[in-house]
Design a protein around this motif. Structure first.
Motif, PDB file in Angstrom:
ATOM      1  N   GLN A  53      32.487  22.973  53.986  1.00 23.82           N
ATOM      2  CA  GLN A  53      32.309  23.189  55.421  1.00 23.82           C
ATOM      3  C   GLN A  53      31.986  21.848  56.087  1.00 23.82           C
ATOM      4  OE1 GLN A  53      30.073  26.796  56.749  1.00 23.82           O
ATOM      5  NE2 GLN A  53      29.394  26.889  54.612  1.00 23.82           N
ATOM      6  N   ARG A 122      38.692  27.581  59.898  1.00 26.13           N
ATOM      7  CA  ARG A 122      39.713  28.557  59.516  1.00 26.13           C
ATOM      8  C   ARG A 122      41.104  28.123  59.967  1.00 26.13           C
ATOM      9  NH1 ARG A 122      35.481  32.868  60.375  1.00 26.13           N
ATOM     10  NH2 ARG A 122      36.009  32.829  62.592  1.00 26.13           N
ATOM     11  N   ASP A 127      38.188  29.107  53.911  1.00 27.73           N
ATOM     12  CA  ASP A 127      37.661  30.477  53.911  1.00 27.73           C
ATOM     13  C   ASP A 127      36.194  30.443  54.334  1.00 27.73           C
ATOM     14  OD1 ASP A 127      36.949  33.088  53.452  1.00 27.73           O
ATOM     15  OD2 ASP A 127      37.355  33.071  51.297  1.00 27.73           O
ATOM     16  N   THR A 129      33.187  32.896  56.469  1.00 23.44           N
ATOM     17  CA  THR A 129      32.824  34.179  57.056  1.00 23.44           C
ATOM     18  C   THR A 129      31.515  34.045  57.804  1.00 23.44           C
ATOM     19  OG1 THR A 129      33.888  35.358  55.234  1.00 23.44           O
ATOM     20  CG2 THR A 129      32.316  36.610  56.573  1.00 23.44           C
ATOM     21  N   CYS A 153      30.822  30.105  52.898  1.00 22.68           N
ATOM     22  CA  CYS A 153      32.065  29.597  52.309  1.00 22.68           C
ATOM     23  C   CYS A 153      31.980  29.782  50.803  1.00 22.68           C
ATOM     24  CB  CYS A 153      32.268  28.127  52.651  1.00 22.68           C
ATOM     25  SG  CYS A 153      33.718  27.397  51.839  1.00 22.68           S
TER      26      CYS A 153
END
Length: 400
Positions: A53, A122, A127, A129, A153
């Protein structure tokens, strides 16, 4: 008399060791030169976080700065894949654990940063959330009630900094690479069709020995010494050395399986396999300086009390259990960044056969850097477009 090899690798950290291993695996005759001891500097002094990230330093200055930093996302995705299979390919564990990573928010403003960040990530294929406070505590019950949201992640995790670099160096040596420690590069010059690398080694009795190597390719993996190495080539490799604070907290039964970051302050923490908790995240320390006020990269940096306290408070606020555990040691590691937060990576313009990689999240990106530079050195194309990381993009073009 000079020794002729296919490639000289300068720097014995994770990246240099990975380069030596990958080049030797391709059949190249390689010598690795390390000015001190293998894994002594940044690769062995950082906390081993595998951040994919965008980190706090990449989002703290707003969305446009984050968009620019996100241009390194292809390297991060590539590195995540490399780390996942590195131990199997090497035939020796490098201590990789990828249980996922959380980036936390403690207020609505920070939660909004997470939303914008996740949308950006994204769009590059990462990936990520978004979780609310209750959702994140359901998978991370060690977090405090102050956490209102998190970005998760699943690729993130950690590697063992005490094992990874040395394991790669051993792999390189098994494949025939030569490794010389206590060997400082003193000059890099073009000599016909090859590069001549001059060195000075400190022998066991304290005396010095000069050696010379001729090679088709030179790999600059010197970390904070990158700009100094560039000056030997009459090019300006623009890097900014930083000294950063880290602490290790006493062993306790395993309770933090994730890599933990924060969207609103400098924080990165994780629990190692031996039960200790490593706490960092970019709190500054002070580089030593020479008589002219320039950074002295050979001297030990100095801790800043406010950084030590600030880092500890940030950690205890989101993981309250840490407040009851003693700190065993606090130390300073060094790293490099660039003016635009993106790495320098690729062949140096005007210096054919000279390659460099540094900056950004250098430990995380190490295996990806090594694979890319090895491919370029062997004349292979790369799957990643390297133009955004061009080493001389800040000026200082080579004189041909």
């Amino acid at each position: 008399m000079s020794t002729v090899v296919d490639s000289v690798v300068v720097g014995g950290g994770l990246l240099g060791s990975a380069l030596a291993w990958m080049l030797a695996r391709d059949g190249a005759d390689v010598v690795l030169l390390e000015r001190d001891q293998l894994n002594q500097h940044a690769s062995g002094q950082n906390a081993g976080s595998l951040h994919f990230q965008l980190e706090y330093r990449m989002v703290e200055h707003g969305l446009e700065a984050a968009r620019q930093a996100a241009e390194a996302m292809p390297l991060h995705l590539d590195a995540a894949d490399h780390w996942a299979r590195l131990g199997d390919e090497l035939g020796e564990s490098v201590g990789v654990v990828q249980n996922g990573g959380l980036m936390l928010a403690e207020n609505a403003e920070q939660a909004a940063v997470l939303e914008r960040k996740a949308e950006l990530e994204r769009s590059w294929g990462l990936d990520v959330t978004l979780l609310d406070g209750d959702e994140v505590r359901s998978i991370a019950p060690y977090l405090s009630e102050s956490v209102v949201a998190a970005a998760f992640c699943p690729l993130e995790g950690k590697a063992d900094t005490r094992r990874a670099g040395p394991a790669l160096a051993r792999g390189a040596k098994r494949l025939g690479a030569s490794i010389l420690t206590r060997t400082k590069v003193t000059a890099i010059e073009r000599d016909g069709l090859l590069w001549r690398v001059e060195t000075s080694s400190v022998d066991a009795d304290g005396s010095s020995t000069a050696r010379s190597f001729h090679a088709q390719t030179v790999m600059l993996a010197g970390g904070v010494w990158t700009s100094e190495l560039g000056a030997m080539l009459d090019v300006h490799l623009s890097t900014i050395p930083l000294a950063l604070t880290m602490s290790v907290i006493a062993k306790t039964p395993s309770f933090i399986p994730h890599l933990v970051q924060h969207a609103g302050t400098r924080l990165s923490l994780k629990q190692s396999s031996d039960g200790t908790v490593l706490v960092g995240g970019g709190w500054p320390a002070r580089l030593a300086t020479d008589a002219d006020g320039r950074p002295d990269l050979s001297a030990r940096p100095h801790l800043i009390q406010e950084s030590v306290a600030g880092n500890a408070l940030a950690a205890m606020r989101v993981v309250p259990r840490l407040a009851s555990l003693p700190v065993l040691r606090t130390w300073v590691g060094t790293t490099t960044v660039t003016p635009d937060q993106l790495p320098l990576a690729g062949e140096v313009p005007g210096r054919p056969g000279v390659f460099v990689a540094t900056g950004g999240s250098a430990f995380t990106l190490g295996p990806s850097f090594a694979r890319i530079l090895t491919d370029l050195a062997q004349g292979r194309s790369t799957a990643i477009e390297m133009a955004p990381y061009q080493p001389l993009r800040f000026g200082g073009l080579a004189h041909v």
